[in-house]
Scaffold this active site. Sequence first.
Site, PDB file in Angstrom:
ATOM      1  N   GLY A  89       0.810  -1.205   0.000  1.00  0.00           N
ATOM      2  CA  GLY A  89       0.000   0.000   0.000  1.00  0.00           C
ATOM      3  C   GLY A  89       0.846   1.258   0.000  1.00  0.00           C
ATOM      4  N   ASP A  90       1.848   1.300   0.853  1.00  0.00           N
ATOM      5  CA  ASP A  90       2.725   2.468   0.919  1.00  0.00           C
ATOM      6  C   ASP A  90       3.481   2.661  -0.396  1.00  0.00           C
ATOM      7  OD1 ASP A  90       2.034   3.033   3.562  1.00  0.00           O
ATOM      8  OD2 ASP A  90       3.571   1.702   4.351  1.00  0.00           O
TER       9      ASP A  90
END
Length: 320
Positions: A89-90
């Site tokens: 996600g990051d």
Amino acid sequence: MSHIARSVQEVDVIIENFKPGTLESWGIGYETLKEINPKIIMVRVSGYGQDGPYKNKPGFGSIGEAMGGIRYLTGYEDRPPTRVGISLGDSVAALYAVIGALMAIYHRDVKGGDGQFIDVALYEAIFSLMESTVPEYDQFGIVRERSGSTLPGIAPSNSYLCRDGKYVVIGANGDGIFKRLMTAIERIDLCNDPKYETNDGRVKHSEYLDSIIESWTKQHSLEDALVILNKNNIPAGAIYSVSDIMKDPHYLARDMIYDLEVDGLGTLKVPGIVPKLSKTPGSIEWAGPTLGKHTEQVLKSIPGFDNEYIQELKNKGIIE
């Protein structure tokens, strides 16, 4: 004019990942800063974006992966959802932040526009990867489920166990590739069977085809299987660990393992540069400074940030 206002006049891009409203509560939100510098570009990364009913909720990459849909699809159908072993996600959100900043710079510097802010939400970054799940559900009510190492609607494409306990990934879902694979594993009968001529037919019998292919891979070591598959021009590959990556000749030939000199440590191997530009390929010049090494140098370059003011910031614990 405040010290912050002076610094904003000199800045192209600001990146922040506080909760929405935090910078505004400090008096340095985008609307305030753009009055000082209409060319300013602000990249804002948060869990849920700058508006909407969830904007004030705390968010991490892991939550973005869950709400964005990818965790629901990761793992096997008879087991709980799992995660990919990296901060996906990051990483994806960071890529969108970069893409957005570059688009804004192009709009400003090439098209003659003003600055703007880029709103990147972690959950939306993951949601953008979800392929056709939305139209599938909208038109047919299909909820795509976890499918382990297979991809629904594609066959044969899977991970297959070899004689030495290692796995080979084979993607033979193209009609011509499937025929080459069946020829390579000496199953001409399947190659010429009308049931398997198209992907739709193969999907209906995917478990059977996977069992046939794995019965062949189990007779060969991973290395030998890859030799046969490569000889027949069939997309296939080993599942690499970082140890495999570090010694792979293709990685090394393309400078994807880079030797970097680090102060106090010596030579450190790090990932190479992606993507590779033909005229400006770039290079890794250094490993970066220690935390806070250049804080004073940067601040002193801003009008109004003299030694007295910097010491005041230190006394308040704002900088070290």
